[in-house]
Design a protein around this motif. Structure first.
Motif, PDB file in Angstrom:
ATOM      1  N   ALA A   6      27.649  64.260  54.791  1.00 31.50           N
ATOM      2  CA  ALA A   6      27.821  62.955  55.425  1.00 31.50           C
ATOM      3  C   ALA A   6      29.179  62.811  56.095  1.00 31.50           C
ATOM      4  CB  ALA A   6      27.620  61.831  54.402  1.00 31.50           C
ATOM      5  N   ILE A   7      29.953  63.891  56.195  1.00 32.62           N
ATOM      6  CA  ILE A   7      31.170  63.869  56.999  1.00 32.62           C
ATOM      7  C   ILE A   7      30.816  63.662  58.467  1.00 32.62           C
ATOM      8  CG2 ILE A   7      31.287  66.353  57.451  1.00 32.62           C
ATOM      9  CD1 ILE A   7      34.327  66.155  57.025  1.00 32.62           C
ATOM     10  N   MET A   8      29.581  63.992  58.844  1.00 36.81           N
ATOM     11  CA  MET A   8      29.102  63.685  60.192  1.00 36.81           C
ATOM     12  C   MET A   8      29.091  62.169  60.369  1.00 36.81           C
ATOM     13  SD  MET A   8      28.390  66.620  61.646  1.00 36.81           S
ATOM     14  CE  MET A   8      27.178  66.337  62.941  1.00 36.81           C
ATOM     15  N   PRO A   9      29.526  61.654  61.532  1.00 36.70           N
ATOM     16  CA  PRO A   9      29.785  60.223  61.709  1.00 36.70           C
ATOM     17  C   PRO A   9      28.647  59.275  61.330  1.00 36.70           C
ATOM     18  CG  PRO A   9      30.611  61.452  63.582  1.00 36.70           C
ATOM     19  CD  PRO A   9      29.865  62.435  62.734  1.00 36.70           C
ATOM     20  N   ALA A  10      27.425  59.571  61.728  1.00 37.28           N
ATOM     21  CA  ALA A  10      26.337  58.624  61.490  1.00 37.28           C
ATOM     22  C   ALA A  10      25.305  59.122  60.483  1.00 37.28           C
ATOM     23  CB  ALA A  10      25.641  58.249  62.801  1.00 37.28           C
ATOM     24  N   LEU A  11      25.666  60.149  59.711  1.00 33.47           N
ATOM     25  CA  LEU A  11      24.859  60.488  58.544  1.00 33.47           C
ATOM     26  C   LEU A  11      25.348  59.607  57.403  1.00 33.47           C
ATOM     27  CD1 LEU A  11      24.566  64.397  58.567  1.00 33.47           C
ATOM     28  CD2 LEU A  11      22.825  62.722  59.192  1.00 33.47           C
ATOM     29  N   SER A  12      24.493  58.764  56.887  1.00 34.76           N
ATOM     30  CA  SER A  12      24.908  57.783  55.882  1.00 34.76           C
ATOM     31  C   SER A  12      25.276  58.454  54.564  1.00 34.76           C
ATOM     32  CB  SER A  12      23.775  56.778  55.639  1.00 34.76           C
ATOM     33  OG  SER A  12      24.036  55.993  54.495  1.00 34.76           O
ATOM     34  N   ARG A  13      26.520  58.221  54.103  1.00 36.59           N
ATOM     35  CA  ARG A  13      26.953  58.791  52.829  1.00 36.59           C
ATOM     36  C   ARG A  13      26.100  58.255  51.690  1.00 36.59           C
ATOM     37  NH1 ARG A  13      28.755  58.393  48.216  1.00 36.59           N
ATOM     38  NH2 ARG A  13      28.377  56.167  48.422  1.00 36.59           N
ATOM     39  N   SER A  14      25.926  56.936  51.644  1.00 36.08           N
ATOM     40  CA  SER A  14      25.121  56.364  50.564  1.00 36.08           C
ATOM     41  C   SER A  14      23.663  56.781  50.693  1.00 36.08           C
ATOM     42  CB  SER A  14      25.245  54.834  50.556  1.00 36.08           C
ATOM     43  OG  SER A  14      24.775  54.271  51.766  1.00 36.08           O
ATOM     44  N   ASP A  23      37.158  64.151  63.119  1.00 37.63           N
ATOM     45  CA  ASP A  23      37.861  63.109  63.872  1.00 37.63           C
ATOM     46  C   ASP A  23      37.464  63.132  65.337  1.00 37.63           C
ATOM     47  OD1 ASP A  23      39.179  62.217  61.634  1.00 37.63           O
ATOM     48  OD2 ASP A  23      41.005  63.380  62.002  1.00 37.63           O
ATOM     49  N   ASP A  24      37.392  64.325  65.918  1.00 32.82           N
ATOM     50  CA  ASP A  24      37.001  64.442  67.326  1.00 32.82           C
ATOM     51  C   ASP A  24      35.571  63.966  67.537  1.00 32.82           C
ATOM     52  OD1 ASP A  24      39.483  65.500  67.892  1.00 32.82           O
ATOM     53  OD2 ASP A  24      38.806  67.584  67.797  1.00 32.82           O
ATOM     54  N   LEU A  25      34.694  64.331  66.619  1.00 25.55           N
ATOM     55  CA  LEU A  25      33.287  63.956  66.726  1.00 25.55           C
ATOM     56  C   LEU A  25      33.125  62.447  66.589  1.00 25.55           C
ATOM     57  CD1 LEU A  25      30.717  65.644  67.139  1.00 25.55           C
ATOM     58  CD2 LEU A  25      30.368  65.565  64.663  1.00 25.55           C
ATOM     59  N   SER A  26      33.887  61.828  65.663  1.00 22.27           N
ATOM     60  CA  SER A  26      33.811  60.384  65.445  1.00 22.27           C
ATOM     61  C   SER A  26      34.279  59.619  66.677  1.00 22.27           C
ATOM     62  CB  SER A  26      34.662  59.987  64.232  1.00 22.27           C
ATOM     63  OG  SER A  26      34.139  60.546  63.052  1.00 22.27           O
ATOM     64  N   LYS A  27      35.329  60.128  67.322  1.00 23.98           N
ATOM     65  CA  LYS A  27      35.867  59.448  68.499  1.00 23.98           C
ATOM     66  C   LYS A  27      34.927  59.547  69.682  1.00 23.98           C
ATOM     67  CE  LYS A  27      40.699  60.080  67.137  1.00 23.98           C
ATOM     68  NZ  LYS A  27      41.955  60.832  67.402  1.00 23.98           N
ATOM     69  N   VAL A  83      20.606  53.975  70.746  1.00 19.27           N
ATOM     70  CA  VAL A  83      21.876  54.630  71.098  1.00 19.27           C
ATOM     71  C   VAL A  83      21.633  55.772  72.082  1.00 19.27           C
ATOM     72  CG1 VAL A  83      23.756  56.061  70.213  1.00 19.27           C
ATOM     73  CG2 VAL A  83      23.093  53.983  68.990  1.00 19.27           C
ATOM     74  N   LEU A  84      20.614  56.595  71.816  1.00 15.57           N
ATOM     75  CA  LEU A  84      20.328  57.720  72.705  1.00 15.57           C
ATOM     76  C   LEU A  84      19.941  57.240  74.102  1.00 15.57           C
ATOM     77  CD1 LEU A  84      18.341  60.075  70.300  1.00 15.57           C
ATOM     78  CD2 LEU A  84      20.649  60.424  71.194  1.00 15.57           C
ATOM     79  N   ILE A  85      19.169  56.168  74.181  1.00 23.59           N
ATOM     80  CA  ILE A  85      18.780  55.620  75.486  1.00 23.59           C
ATOM     81  C   ILE A  85      20.011  55.119  76.245  1.00 23.59           C
ATOM     82  CG2 ILE A  85      17.547  53.724  76.627  1.00 23.59           C
ATOM     83  CD1 ILE A  85      15.428  53.982  74.378  1.00 23.59           C
ATOM     84  N   LEU A  86      20.884  54.393  75.528  1.00 22.98           N
ATOM     85  CA  LEU A  86      22.095  53.861  76.170  1.00 22.98           C
ATOM     86  C   LEU A  86      23.021  54.993  76.621  1.00 22.98           C
ATOM     87  CD1 LEU A  86      22.883  50.832  73.818  1.00 22.98           C
ATOM     88  CD2 LEU A  86      21.883  50.774  76.111  1.00 22.98           C
ATOM     89  N   THR A 143      27.129  62.450  69.058  1.00 21.47           N
ATOM     90  CA  THR A 143      25.995  62.863  68.225  1.00 21.47           C
ATOM     91  C   THR A 143      25.420  61.739  67.370  1.00 21.47           C
ATOM     92  OG1 THR A 143      27.460  63.564  66.417  1.00 21.47           O
ATOM     93  CG2 THR A 143      26.888  65.215  68.078  1.00 21.47           C
ATOM     94  N   ILE A 144      25.979  60.540  67.453  1.00 19.44           N
ATOM     95  CA  ILE A 144      25.597  59.542  66.451  1.00 19.44           C
ATOM     96  C   ILE A 144      24.140  59.109  66.551  1.00 19.44           C
ATOM     97  CG2 ILE A 144      27.964  58.691  66.209  1.00 19.44           C
ATOM     98  CD1 ILE A 144      27.116  56.188  67.721  1.00 19.44           C
ATOM     99  N   GLY A 145      23.581  59.099  67.752  1.00 18.07           N
ATOM    100  CA  GLY A 145      22.168  58.729  67.880  1.00 18.07           C
ATOM    101  C   GLY A 145      21.279  59.684  67.103  1.00 18.07           C
ATOM    102  N   TRP A 146      21.529  60.985  67.260  1.00 17.32           N
ATOM    103  CA  TRP A 146      20.749  61.988  66.548  1.00 17.32           C
ATOM    104  C   TRP A 146      20.969  61.889  65.038  1.00 17.32           C
ATOM    105  CZ3 TRP A 146      17.101  63.841  69.390  1.00 17.32           C
ATOM    106  CH2 TRP A 146      17.300  64.015  70.764  1.00 17.32           C
ATOM    107  N   GLU A 147      22.190  61.556  64.642  1.00 16.50           N
ATOM    108  CA  GLU A 147      22.495  61.460  63.207  1.00 16.50           C
ATOM    109  C   GLU A 147      21.822  60.253  62.560  1.00 16.50           C
ATOM    110  OE1 GLU A 147      26.735  61.575  63.280  1.00 16.50           O
ATOM    111  OE2 GLU A 147      26.684  63.513  64.304  1.00 16.50           O
TER     112      GLU A 147
END
Length: 260
Positions: free
Chosen positions: A149-157, A98-102, A251-254, A106-110
């Motif tokens: 895929a509990i990591m925010p931007a690692l795609s579950r599917s 939850d903290d990571l998602s908010k 995302v990483l650039i922004l 890390t989402i750019g790397w994920e």
């Protein structure tokens, strides 16, 4: 305040990206940030996931009826085995997730990592295993990728389809089992989120916006599931790799430039 147009757009994002291998959580984070809805959290997420669950029930209604009629079948065992790793990850890491998602830090790397996983899975090629040939070991491996895929931007599917290909499932079966396995995962997530929603601990949002978000998620989720299963019968995952690599780099650039 969540407008009806914003609700529709977020519903479309959820419906498509839950089943295309590009990460729904990561895209919803970006969508909410774009609309300045960073605090529109658990209630909105719950309704969006109810929409995608409706889509899955419609697509897999025959399989679900079979499971209800024969709850001790091999398919039931496979779904249980594939769900266990996600349950463990959810119980142990939910607060951290939850903290990571908010934060979104890390989402750019994920996104980039998702692209590499899809690329290597596509390079591994399609196997020949059908749904009937999936073993409990295969289900556990695929479920372990789902847990990651509990990591925010690692795609579950994306991760579960990739795991299916690593286990030598044919492409269509990898997608088919991935989406079937998401039914208990999404259902569990909804149940976990319901407590603060029902006890008034979640934010209040307009009923019309919530209805639109749920319907859009259900309709576009159904389209994405059917399209993705057919797409993988003869086409590559690499196009999705290029997409998430591009998005992750942006995302990483922004983030680096302080835009968000």
């Amino acid at each position: 305040m969540l407008t009806e147009l914003q609700a529709f757009i977020l519903g479309v994002i959820q419906g498509l990206t839950e089943f295309l291998p590009i990460s729904s959580t990561g895209h919803l984070y970006l969508g909410r940030h774009l609309f300045h809805l960073d605090e529109a959290g658990i209630f909105l997420d719950t309704m969006l996931h109810i929409g995608t669950l409706i889509a899955l029930v419609v697509v897999y209604k025959a399989e679900l009826v079979k499971i209800l009629k024969n709850p001790f079948s091999k398919l039931t065992l496979l779904l249980i085995a594939g769900t266990i790793p996600a349950v463990i990850a959810g119980l142990l890491l939910s607060d951290w997730f939850d903290d990571l998602s908010k934060s979104g830090v890390t989402i750019g790397w994920e996104f980039l990592a998702t692209g590499f996983i899809l690329w290597f899975a596509d390079q591994a090629g399609s196997g020949k295993k059908s749904l009937e040939e999936i073993s409990v070991k295969d289900a556990l491996i695929i479920g372990s990728f789902q847990a990651a895929a509990i990591m925010p931007a690692l795609s579950r599917s994306g991760l579960t389809i990739a795991a299916g290909l690593f286990c030598k499932l044919d492409r269509a079966t990898a997608a088919y089992f991935s989406f079937l396995l998401s039914i208990p995962a999404i259902s569990g997530g909804i149940i976990f989120q319901l407590k603060p929603v029902l006890t008034g601990g979640a934010e209040t949002l307009p009923f019309s916006s919530m209805l639109i978000a749920t319907l859009a998620s259900a309709i576009f989720g159904y389209i994405a599931v059917v399209w993705m299963i057919n797409y993988l019968k003869s086409r590559s995952l690499k196009v999705f790799s290029f997409y998430v690599w591009g998005l992750g780099s942006l995302v990483l650039i922004l983030q680096f430039t302080g835009v968000f």
